[in-house]
Write a protein that holds these residues in place. Sequence first.
Motif, PDB file in Angstrom:
ATOM      1  N   VAL A   1       0.867  -1.185   0.000  1.00 58.10           N
ATOM      2  CA  VAL A   1       0.000   0.000   0.000  1.00 58.10           C
ATOM      3  C   VAL A   1       0.901   1.231   0.000  1.00 58.10           C
ATOM      4  CG1 VAL A   1      -1.767   1.288   1.249  1.00 58.10           C
ATOM      5  CG2 VAL A   1      -1.845  -1.214   1.207  1.00 58.10           C
ATOM      6  N   ARG A   2       0.715   2.074  -1.008  1.00 50.29           N
ATOM      7  CA  ARG A   2       1.515   3.278  -1.194  1.00 50.29           C
ATOM      8  C   ARG A   2       0.654   4.505  -0.923  1.00 50.29           C
ATOM      9  NH1 ARG A   2       5.087   1.473   0.339  1.00 50.29           N
ATOM     10  NH2 ARG A   2       6.118   3.450   0.023  1.00 50.29           N
ATOM     11  N   PRO A   3       1.264   5.678  -0.776  1.00 48.35           N
ATOM     12  CA  PRO A   3       0.484   6.889  -0.517  1.00 48.35           C
ATOM     13  C   PRO A   3      -0.630   7.139  -1.537  1.00 48.35           C
ATOM     14  CG  PRO A   3       2.788   7.336  -0.095  1.00 48.35           C
ATOM     15  CD  PRO A   3       2.708   5.933  -0.692  1.00 48.35           C
ATOM     16  N   ALA A   4      -0.379   6.845  -2.792  1.00 47.25           N
ATOM     17  CA  ALA A   4      -1.399   7.084  -3.827  1.00 47.25           C
ATOM     18  C   ALA A   4      -2.669   6.272  -3.587  1.00 47.25           C
ATOM     19  CB  ALA A   4      -0.836   6.765  -5.209  1.00 47.25           C
ATOM     20  N   HIS A   5      -2.539   5.125  -2.926  1.00 46.44           N
ATOM     21  CA  HIS A   5      -3.710   4.278  -2.691  1.00 46.44           C
ATOM     22  C   HIS A   5      -4.680   4.892  -1.692  1.00 46.44           C
ATOM     23  CE1 HIS A   5      -0.754   1.149  -4.150  1.00 46.44           C
ATOM     24  NE2 HIS A   5      -1.661   1.280  -5.100  1.00 46.44           N
ATOM     25  N   GLY A   6      -4.229   5.904  -0.973  1.00 49.24           N
ATOM     26  CA  GLY A   6      -5.130   6.634  -0.087  1.00 49.24           C
ATOM     27  C   GLY A   6      -6.323   7.200  -0.841  1.00 49.24           C
ATOM     28  N   ALA A   7      -6.138   7.518  -2.118  1.00 51.28           N
ATOM     29  CA  ALA A   7      -7.237   8.047  -2.933  1.00 51.28           C
ATOM     30  C   ALA A   7      -8.371   7.034  -3.053  1.00 51.28           C
ATOM     31  CB  ALA A   7      -6.734   8.437  -4.327  1.00 51.28           C
ATOM     32  N   VAL A   8      -8.037   5.759  -3.031  1.00 51.60           N
ATOM     33  CA  VAL A   8      -9.067   4.714  -3.079  1.00 51.60           C
ATOM     34  C   VAL A   8      -9.666   4.537  -1.688  1.00 51.60           C
ATOM     35  CG1 VAL A   8      -9.570   2.289  -3.579  1.00 51.60           C
ATOM     36  CG2 VAL A   8      -7.884   3.523  -4.967  1.00 51.60           C
TER      37      VAL A   8
ATOM     38  N   ALA B   1     -15.580   5.383 -11.496  1.00 57.04           N
ATOM     39  CA  ALA B   1     -15.802   6.757 -11.959  1.00 57.04           C
ATOM     40  C   ALA B   1     -16.106   7.688 -10.783  1.00 57.04           C
ATOM     41  CB  ALA B   1     -16.939   6.811 -12.975  1.00 57.04           C
ATOM     42  N   ARG B   2     -16.878   7.230  -9.823  1.00 54.92           N
ATOM     43  CA  ARG B   2     -17.196   8.059  -8.659  1.00 54.92           C
ATOM     44  C   ARG B   2     -15.961   8.230  -7.770  1.00 54.92           C
ATOM     45  NH1 ARG B   2     -22.014   6.067  -6.368  1.00 54.92           N
ATOM     46  NH2 ARG B   2     -22.948   7.002  -8.201  1.00 54.92           N
ATOM     47  N   LEU B   3     -15.177   7.156  -7.610  1.00 55.96           N
ATOM     48  CA  LEU B   3     -13.930   7.276  -6.859  1.00 55.96           C
ATOM     49  C   LEU B   3     -13.025   8.330  -7.498  1.00 55.96           C
ATOM     50  CD1 LEU B   3     -13.070   3.520  -6.183  1.00 55.96           C
ATOM     51  CD2 LEU B   3     -13.781   5.221  -4.484  1.00 55.96           C
ATOM     52  N   ALA B   4     -12.900   8.271  -8.813  1.00 55.49           N
ATOM     53  CA  ALA B   4     -12.046   9.223  -9.531  1.00 55.49           C
ATOM     54  C   ALA B   4     -12.553  10.654  -9.344  1.00 55.49           C
ATOM     55  CB  ALA B   4     -12.001   8.862 -11.018  1.00 55.49           C
ATOM     56  N   GLU B   5     -13.838  10.834  -9.439  1.00 58.91           N
ATOM     57  CA  GLU B   5     -14.426  12.163  -9.259  1.00 58.91           C
ATOM     58  C   GLU B   5     -14.139  12.688  -7.847  1.00 58.91           C
ATOM     59  OE1 GLU B   5     -18.937  13.602  -8.670  1.00 58.91           O
ATOM     60  OE2 GLU B   5     -18.549  12.584 -10.580  1.00 58.91           O
ATOM     61  N   ARG B   6     -14.366  11.858  -6.847  1.00 57.77           N
ATOM     62  CA  ARG B   6     -14.131  12.273  -5.459  1.00 57.77           C
ATOM     63  C   ARG B   6     -12.670  12.612  -5.213  1.00 57.77           C
ATOM     64  NH1 ARG B   6     -17.620   7.610  -2.286  1.00 57.77           N
ATOM     65  NH2 ARG B   6     -19.691   8.420  -2.797  1.00 57.77           N
ATOM     66  N   ALA B   7     -11.772  11.845  -5.832  1.00 60.58           N
ATOM     67  CA  ALA B   7     -10.331  12.047  -5.641  1.00 60.58           C
ATOM     68  C   ALA B   7      -9.766  13.097  -6.592  1.00 60.58           C
ATOM     69  CB  ALA B   7      -9.595  10.724  -5.825  1.00 60.58           C
ATOM     70  N   GLN B   8     -10.595  13.614  -7.487  1.00 56.20           N
ATOM     71  CA  GLN B   8     -10.188  14.609  -8.476  1.00 56.20           C
ATOM     72  C   GLN B   8      -9.031  14.107  -9.326  1.00 56.20           C
ATOM     73  OE1 GLN B   8      -9.526  18.106  -6.021  1.00 56.20           O
ATOM     74  NE2 GLN B   8     -11.643  18.754  -6.344  1.00 56.20           N
ATOM     75  N   MET B   9      -9.247  12.915  -9.877  1.00 55.46           N
ATOM     76  CA  MET B   9      -8.256  12.339 -10.772  1.00 55.46           C
ATOM     77  C   MET B   9      -8.974  11.686 -11.949  1.00 55.46           C
ATOM     78  SD  MET B   9      -7.102   9.212  -8.207  1.00 55.46           S
ATOM     79  CE  MET B   9      -5.602   8.909  -9.054  1.00 55.46           C
ATOM     80  N   THR B  10      -8.227  11.261 -12.942  1.00 53.42           N
ATOM     81  CA  THR B  10      -8.849  10.634 -14.102  1.00 53.42           C
ATOM     82  C   THR B  10      -9.339   9.234 -13.745  1.00 53.42           C
ATOM     83  OG1 THR B  10      -6.816   9.615 -14.931  1.00 53.42           O
ATOM     84  CG2 THR B  10      -7.304  11.887 -15.673  1.00 53.42           C
TER      85      THR B  10
ATOM     86  N   ALA C   1      -8.476   3.699 -11.998  1.00 48.14           N
ATOM     87  CA  ALA C   1      -8.591   2.285 -12.374  1.00 48.14           C
ATOM     88  C   ALA C   1      -7.267   1.551 -12.149  1.00 48.14           C
ATOM     89  CB  ALA C   1      -9.044   2.157 -13.822  1.00 48.14           C
ATOM     90  N   GLU C   2      -6.142   2.229 -12.390  1.00 47.10           N
ATOM     91  CA  GLU C   2      -4.832   1.613 -12.151  1.00 47.10           C
ATOM     92  C   GLU C   2      -4.612   1.362 -10.656  1.00 47.10           C
ATOM     93  OE1 GLU C   2      -1.451   3.487 -14.020  1.00 47.10           O
ATOM     94  OE2 GLU C   2      -2.633   3.908 -15.828  1.00 47.10           O
ATOM     95  N   LEU C   3      -4.985   2.340  -9.834  1.00 45.98           N
ATOM     96  CA  LEU C   3      -4.843   2.164  -8.386  1.00 45.98           C
ATOM     97  C   LEU C   3      -5.713   1.014  -7.893  1.00 45.98           C
ATOM     98  CD1 LEU C   3      -4.885   5.899  -7.216  1.00 45.98           C
ATOM     99  CD2 LEU C   3      -2.900   4.373  -7.367  1.00 45.98           C
ATOM    100  N   VAL C   4      -6.951   0.975  -8.376  1.00 42.84           N
ATOM    101  CA  VAL C   4      -7.880  -0.088  -7.981  1.00 42.84           C
ATOM    102  C   VAL C   4      -7.347  -1.445  -8.439  1.00 42.84           C
ATOM    103  CG1 VAL C   4     -10.189  -1.035  -8.413  1.00 42.84           C
ATOM    104  CG2 VAL C   4      -9.914   1.391  -7.820  1.00 42.84           C
ATOM    105  N   ALA C   5      -6.845  -1.515  -9.665  1.00 44.80           N
ATOM    106  CA  ALA C   5      -6.320  -2.787 -10.187  1.00 44.80           C
ATOM    107  C   ALA C   5      -5.163  -3.290  -9.328  1.00 44.80           C
ATOM    108  CB  ALA C   5      -5.880  -2.620 -11.638  1.00 44.80           C
ATOM    109  N   HIS C   6      -4.282  -2.400  -8.913  1.00 46.86           N
ATOM    110  CA  HIS C   6      -3.166  -2.785  -8.047  1.00 46.86           C
ATOM    111  C   HIS C   6      -3.691  -3.345  -6.724  1.00 46.86           C
ATOM    112  CE1 HIS C   6       0.804  -2.533  -6.107  1.00 46.86           C
ATOM    113  NE2 HIS C   6       0.136  -2.090  -5.052  1.00 46.86           N
ATOM    114  N   LEU C   7      -4.619  -2.617  -6.109  1.00 46.63           N
ATOM    115  CA  LEU C   7      -5.171  -3.069  -4.834  1.00 46.63           C
ATOM    116  C   LEU C   7      -5.951  -4.368  -4.994  1.00 46.63           C
ATOM    117  CD1 LEU C   7      -6.270   0.358  -3.333  1.00 46.63           C
ATOM    118  CD2 LEU C   7      -4.338  -1.072  -2.617  1.00 46.63           C
ATOM    119  N   GLU C   8      -6.617  -4.533  -6.123  1.00 48.69           N
ATOM    120  CA  GLU C   8      -7.353  -5.773  -6.368  1.00 48.69           C
ATOM    121  C   GLU C   8      -6.382  -6.945  -6.519  1.00 48.69           C
ATOM    122  OE1 GLU C   8     -11.224  -7.094  -8.931  1.00 48.69           O
ATOM    123  OE2 GLU C   8      -9.720  -5.901  -9.979  1.00 48.69           O
ATOM    124  N   ARG C   9      -5.297  -6.760  -7.258  1.00 52.50           N
ATOM    125  CA  ARG C   9      -4.293  -7.821  -7.428  1.00 52.50           C
ATOM    126  C   ARG C   9      -3.712  -8.263  -6.089  1.00 52.50           C
ATOM    127  NH1 ARG C   9      -2.653  -4.626 -11.676  1.00 52.50           N
ATOM    128  NH2 ARG C   9      -0.892  -3.790 -10.482  1.00 52.50           N
TER     129      ARG C   9
END
Length: 151
Positions: free
Chosen positions: A39-46, A58-67, A72-80
Amino acid sequence: MSSEDSRRSANTAVLLREAFVALNDRMIQRLEQRGHGVVRPAHGAVFQHVDDGGTPVARLAERAQMTKQAMAELVAHLERHGYVTRIPDPDDRRAKLVLPTPKGREVFAIAQELLPEIEKMLDDLLGARRAAALRADLERIRATADGHGSG
């Protein structure tokens, strides 16, 4: 240090961000100590924006103000790594909801355990009255910046 560097470091927004990074680094260290080194700092957005019942990317991205792609890349990492799973969205057959797994909920629990330590550290560093004033000031800034306060 150049004069440009000193101007940048004196900028209130930069100081707020650097203070956040320093506190967030404590969280990352604690997670690593508890076996969550992927878990890295960027994963805090998830983790910060996912709802208990699941949240579309899409809602996660909107809340985190990111694309959506970056989220989706952050989620995929956490899912793996077993921190989240994706399940069909009952309200939209085309979408999937991101849902924390038990391992992901453990990350939330560790964060909740650390928060009182951080609050105490701030109280010890600043004094209880100044720490409370800081919290109130930050809340006012947030509310005003979000358009909910009078400024």
